[in-house]
Design a protein around this motif. Structure first.
Motif, PDB file in Angstrom:
ATOM      1  N   ARG A 127      39.916  50.995  35.043  1.00  8.57           N
ATOM      2  CA  ARG A 127      40.911  52.042  35.265  1.00  8.57           C
ATOM      3  C   ARG A 127      42.194  51.763  34.475  1.00  8.57           C
ATOM      4  NH1 ARG A 127      40.560  52.017  40.385  1.00  8.57           N
ATOM      5  NH2 ARG A 127      42.305  50.679  40.911  1.00  8.57           N
ATOM      6  N   HIS A 128      42.558  50.475  34.367  1.00  8.23           N
ATOM      7  CA  HIS A 128      43.781  50.098  33.659  1.00  8.23           C
ATOM      8  C   HIS A 128      43.534  49.741  32.197  1.00  8.23           C
ATOM      9  CE1 HIS A 128      45.098  49.838  37.845  1.00  8.23           C
ATOM     10  NE2 HIS A 128      46.271  50.156  37.357  1.00  8.23           N
ATOM     11  N   GLU A 129      42.270  49.765  31.789  1.00  9.32           N
ATOM     12  CA  GLU A 129      41.877  49.504  30.403  1.00  9.32           C
ATOM     13  C   GLU A 129      42.323  48.135  29.899  1.00  9.32           C
ATOM     14  OE1 GLU A 129      43.262  52.904  28.185  1.00  9.32           O
ATOM     15  OE2 GLU A 129      41.764  54.206  29.092  1.00  9.32           O
ATOM     16  N   TYR A 130      42.218  47.124  30.762  1.00 14.13           N
ATOM     17  CA  TYR A 130      42.529  45.763  30.339  1.00 14.13           C
ATOM     18  C   TYR A 130      41.371  45.233  29.503  1.00 14.13           C
ATOM     19  CZ  TYR A 130      46.358  45.958  33.671  1.00 14.13           C
ATOM     20  OH  TYR A 130      47.493  46.308  34.345  1.00 14.13           O
ATOM     21  N   THR A 131      41.690  44.553  28.410  1.00 15.18           N
ATOM     22  CA  THR A 131      40.659  44.096  27.487  1.00 15.18           C
ATOM     23  C   THR A 131      40.449  42.586  27.497  1.00 15.18           C
ATOM     24  OG1 THR A 131      42.255  44.004  25.653  1.00 15.18           O
ATOM     25  CG2 THR A 131      41.010  46.069  25.954  1.00 15.18           C
ATOM     26  N   PHE A 132      41.256  41.846  28.255  1.00 10.01           N
ATOM     27  CA  PHE A 132      41.038  40.408  28.347  1.00 10.01           C
ATOM     28  C   PHE A 132      39.837  40.135  29.245  1.00 10.01           C
ATOM     29  CE2 PHE A 132      44.790  41.750  30.799  1.00 10.01           C
ATOM     30  CZ  PHE A 132      44.312  41.621  32.090  1.00 10.01           C
ATOM     31  N   ARG A 133      39.313  38.928  29.153  1.00  7.06           N
ATOM     32  CA  ARG A 133      38.134  38.574  29.951  1.00  7.06           C
ATOM     33  C   ARG A 133      38.534  38.390  31.410  1.00  7.06           C
ATOM     34  NH1 ARG A 133      34.534  34.372  26.660  1.00  7.06           N
ATOM     35  NH2 ARG A 133      32.930  35.212  28.030  1.00  7.06           N
ATOM     36  N   VAL A 134      37.697  38.902  32.300  1.00  8.13           N
ATOM     37  CA  VAL A 134      37.956  38.806  33.735  1.00  8.13           C
ATOM     38  C   VAL A 134      36.723  38.218  34.404  1.00  8.13           C
ATOM     39  CG1 VAL A 134      38.451  40.096  35.852  1.00  8.13           C
ATOM     40  CG2 VAL A 134      39.505  40.797  33.687  1.00  8.13           C
ATOM     41  N   VAL A 135      36.946  37.197  35.219  1.00  5.50           N
ATOM     42  CA  VAL A 135      35.882  36.641  36.047  1.00  5.50           C
ATOM     43  C   VAL A 135      36.306  36.772  37.504  1.00  5.50           C
ATOM     44  CG1 VAL A 135      35.141  35.006  34.264  1.00  5.50           C
ATOM     45  CG2 VAL A 135      36.729  34.244  36.022  1.00  5.50           C
ATOM     46  N   THR A 136      35.313  36.869  38.387  1.00  5.00           N
ATOM     47  CA  THR A 136      35.626  36.922  39.814  1.00  5.00           C
ATOM     48  C   THR A 136      35.303  35.579  40.444  1.00  5.00           C
ATOM     49  OG1 THR A 136      33.462  37.872  40.305  1.00  5.00           O
ATOM     50  CG2 THR A 136      35.282  39.412  40.000  1.00  5.00           C
ATOM     51  N   ASP A 137      36.152  35.176  41.338  1.00  7.72           N
ATOM     52  CA  ASP A 137      36.027  33.913  42.062  1.00  7.72           C
ATOM     53  C   ASP A 137      35.971  34.262  43.550  1.00  7.72           C
ATOM     54  OD1 ASP A 137      36.076  31.220  42.761  1.00  7.72           O
ATOM     55  OD2 ASP A 137      38.220  30.962  42.351  1.00  7.72           O
ATOM     56  N   GLU A 138      34.847  34.867  43.940  1.00  9.58           N
ATOM     57  CA  GLU A 138      34.726  35.388  45.307  1.00  9.58           C
ATOM     58  C   GLU A 138      34.940  34.320  46.369  1.00  9.58           C
ATOM     59  OE1 GLU A 138      31.808  38.778  46.080  1.00  9.58           O
ATOM     60  OE2 GLU A 138      30.939  37.713  44.348  1.00  9.58           O
ATOM     61  N   ASP A 139      34.419  33.122  46.140  1.00  7.77           N
ATOM     62  CA  ASP A 139      34.561  32.058  47.136  1.00  7.77           C
ATOM     63  C   ASP A 139      35.777  31.165  46.868  1.00  7.77           C
ATOM     64  OD1 ASP A 139      33.721  30.629  44.929  1.00  7.77           O
ATOM     65  OD2 ASP A 139      31.944  29.785  45.890  1.00  7.77           O
ATOM     66  N   ARG A 140      36.562  31.521  45.863  1.00  5.89           N
ATOM     67  CA  ARG A 140      37.801  30.826  45.499  1.00  5.89           C
ATOM     68  C   ARG A 140      37.584  29.374  45.057  1.00  5.89           C
ATOM     69  NH1 ARG A 140      42.555  33.722  48.147  1.00  5.89           N
ATOM     70  NH2 ARG A 140      41.596  35.617  48.906  1.00  5.89           N
ATOM     71  N   ALA A 141      36.384  29.047  44.602  1.00  5.87           N
ATOM     72  CA  ALA A 141      36.084  27.680  44.160  1.00  5.87           C
ATOM     73  C   ALA A 141      36.884  27.308  42.912  1.00  5.87           C
ATOM     74  CB  ALA A 141      34.585  27.529  43.896  1.00  5.87           C
ATOM     75  N   ILE A 142      37.017  28.244  41.981  1.00  6.64           N
ATOM     76  CA  ILE A 142      37.799  27.965  40.771  1.00  6.64           C
ATOM     77  C   ILE A 142      39.257  27.766  41.151  1.00  6.64           C
ATOM     78  CG2 ILE A 142      38.539  28.836  38.523  1.00  6.64           C
ATOM     79  CD1 ILE A 142      35.882  30.477  38.483  1.00  6.64           C
TER      80      ILE A 142
END
Length: 187
Positions: A127-142
């Motif tokens: 929606r915001h057209e961000y082009t940088f890489r995005v990863v999700t850390d669902e369990d907040r381990a990172i």
């Protein structure tokens, strides 16, 4: 004029929401003060100059992201954020500007979303057209590896895999410092 049962329920729900928000805000402020998270030279047990904790994840496009592989050839900006975090949202356009400015240079941006559903994150990013890489850390381990206790938080990992920059919170006045550092590291 007597309020209806539904108005009373909604009013009580609003009051409970406001009280819960105040409690969370207070706990975050207390935790930030206890940990000294406003310091710009450390985050958790990590300091500028420390070896960056390695992590591997998959970005929203399904490509692998391994910090140690990226930082061996590039400076890496790792940004910890969430869609519900107002200062995070305020910082995202500046992160996009850094992406555009350094995309042809030896700089990689990896935005690590903490604790949210990947589809919600994908929708937000598109929606915001961000082009940088995005990863999700669902369990907040990172986030845990980096000692993230408050967001937004940003670190820069140099080409030797060491932390060269730490920023907790968003301060638009620090953007020029970040750009100067990236100019040095991208040479």
């Amino acid at each position: 004029m007597n309020p209806s049962k539904q108005q009373i329920i909604w009013g009580a729900a609003g009051i409970l929401f406001a009280l819960a928000s105040l409690k969370i805000h207070h706990e975050v402020k207390v935790e930030m003060g206890r940990r000294g998270l406003a310091a710009s030279d450390r985050i958790g047990d990590l300091r500028v100059g420390s070896e960056a904790p390695d992590f591997s994840a998959t970005d929203l496009q399904g490509r692998p992201v391994v910090l140690s592989e990226l930082s061996g050839s590039k400076a890496v900006v790792v940004d910890f954020w969430a869609t519900w975090c107002a200062p995070c949202l305020e910082s995202m356009p500046a992160l996009q500007q850094v992406q555009e400015e350094f995309k042809e240079r030896q700089v990689e941006i990896v935005a690590v979303n903490l604790g949210e559903d990947p589809e919600n994150v994908r929708s937000f990013v598109e929606r915001h057209e961000y082009t940088f890489r995005v990863v999700t850390d669902e369990d907040r381990a990172i986030g845990s590896r980096f000692g993230i206790g408050a967001i937004p938080a940003q670190v820069v990992v140099d080409t030797n895999g060491h932390l060269a920059w730490i920023q907790v919170g968003y301060d638009s006045g620090k953007e020029s410092e970040l750009r100067q550092l990236l100019e040095q590291l991208a040479q």
